[in-house]
Design an enzyme around this catalytic site. Structure first.
Site, mmCIF file in Angstrom:
data_model
loop_
_atom_site.group_PDB
_atom_site.id
_atom_site.type_symbol
_atom_site.label_atom_id
_atom_site.label_comp_id
_atom_site.label_asym_id
_atom_site.label_seq_id
_atom_site.Cartn_x
_atom_site.Cartn_y
_atom_site.Cartn_z
ATOM 1 N N LYS A 66 -42.446 -35.344 15.227
ATOM 2 C CA LYS A 66 -41.883 -35.085 16.556
ATOM 3 C C LYS A 66 -40.392 -35.421 16.632
ATOM 4 O O LYS A 66 -39.640 -34.738 17.328
ATOM 5 C CB LYS A 66 -42.670 -35.853 17.617
ATOM 6 C CG LYS A 66 -44.109 -35.374 17.749
ATOM 7 C CD LYS A 66 -44.889 -36.161 18.788
ATOM 8 C CE LYS A 66 -46.335 -35.699 18.849
ATOM 9 N NZ LYS A 66 -47.113 -36.449 19.879
ATOM 10 N N ASP A 101 -46.470 -33.148 25.800
ATOM 11 C CA ASP A 101 -47.362 -34.309 25.902
ATOM 12 C C ASP A 101 -47.267 -34.970 27.278
ATOM 13 O O ASP A 101 -48.273 -35.457 27.808
ATOM 14 C CB ASP A 101 -47.015 -35.345 24.828
ATOM 15 C CG ASP A 101 -47.486 -34.944 23.444
ATOM 16 O OD1 ASP A 101 -48.385 -34.091 23.347
ATOM 17 O OD2 ASP A 101 -46.947 -35.483 22.460
ATOM 18 N N ALA A 125 -45.336 -48.550 21.005
ATOM 19 C CA ALA A 125 -43.922 -48.335 21.313
ATOM 20 C C ALA A 125 -43.335 -47.158 20.550
ATOM 21 O O ALA A 125 -42.129 -47.099 20.337
ATOM 22 C CB ALA A 125 -43.132 -49.605 20.996
ATOM 23 N N GLY A 126 -44.171 -46.203 20.175
ATOM 24 C CA GLY A 126 -43.698 -45.040 19.430
ATOM 25 C C GLY A 126 -43.384 -43.860 20.325
ATOM 26 O O GLY A 126 -43.174 -43.988 21.539
#
Length: 270
Positions: A66, A101, A125-126
């Site tokens: 991404k 998303d 935390a991604g």
């Protein structure tokens, strides 16, 4: 070979349900489009993208691509710009990047009666955590408690929250927790949380949205007991609907022709 080609890329990718979802939608829409899957690592992404010919209309991107897709996009929608992540590329003279998303999370929550929230906890935390924070902001959240094994990775989320008017704090996943209305779990599928930690997160954690869906139930979903639990399949479904809108006519918010039938066919394919 069909003249119009699309695919989902990621690493790993064999588990992806996207080909079934897209095939179901294209069948209803009477589109003779070919949608496949390909294992592509982050280092190999740029070369793989450059190798595509004019028959390619778009790509769906999953982890760990991404951020690479974000860098490859010539232009991006607001959700992609804010999150730093692109999960959809509309190909052409120059690729356009989108993050569906965020809308997928909002739609999945709305489908389960959650249309407004004030306080949330985000686990992880991604890239998906950034999408979760954007979704929470769109639902009116004013405070977000981020929990991660490495809280320093949440610095970008703190800054993003400030730009959105959401107060974001970050701490270790094992630290004591306060009551919130909604927990948004963005931990990788198969994350093994010990029962005591999962139980502490469940107590006062409000409803649970868990982006993971395989294996199911996750450790968190099991700990939530009889409380409201929403699996990541809802997000997968609704973000794919927005992807297909983009591939069909370029606009993630403009419904597809006969979208009710399209959605029903996609849901049946899960």
């Amino acid at each position: 070979m069909n003249s119009t080609r699309l695919a989902v890329w990621g690493d790993p990718i064999a588990h992806s349900l996207s080909p079934a979802l897209h095939a179901a939608a294209y069948g209803v829409l009477a589109l003779e489009w070919e949608y496949g899957r390909r294992q592509v690592s982050a280092p190999a992404f740029r070369e793989a993208l450059a190798s595509l010919d004019a028959s390619w209309r778009g790509l769906s991107l999953t982890m760990p691509l991404k951020e690479a897709a974000f860098r490859a996009a010539a232009t991006r929608d607001r959700h992609a710009e804010l999150s730093g992540a692109v999960n959809t590329l509309l190909l052409g003279t120059e690729p356009t990047g989108f993050n569906t998303d965020v809308g997928g999370i909002v739609d999945a929550l709305a489908e389960n009666g959650i249309t407004a929230v004030g306080t949330v906890r985000i686990l992880g935390a991604g890239a998906t955590a950034a999408s979760a924070l954007l979704a929470a902001a769109e639902l009116g959240a004013t405070r977000a408690d981020v929990r991660a094994r490495r809280p320093e990775k949440a610095a970008g989320l703190v800054a993003l929250g400030e730009s959105l008017g959401v107060r974001v704090t970050a701490d270790l996943i094992h630290a004591p927790v306060e009551r919130v209305e909604l927990t948004l779990a963005t931990l990788p599928s198969g994350t093994d949380l010990d029962a005591s930690l999962a139980g502490r997160l469940a107590d006062g954690g409000g409803a649970l949205f868990d982006a993971a869906y395989a294996p199911w139930p996750s450790a968190l979903a099991s700990a939530w007991g009889g409380r409201s639990v929403i699996s990541g399949l809802g997000m997968l479904l609704h973000q794919a609907v927005r992807q297909i809108r983009i591939f069909h006519h370029g606009e993630p918010l403009e419904p597809l022709p006969d979208e009710g039938r399209v959605l029903a066919a996609m849901r049946a394919a899960l």
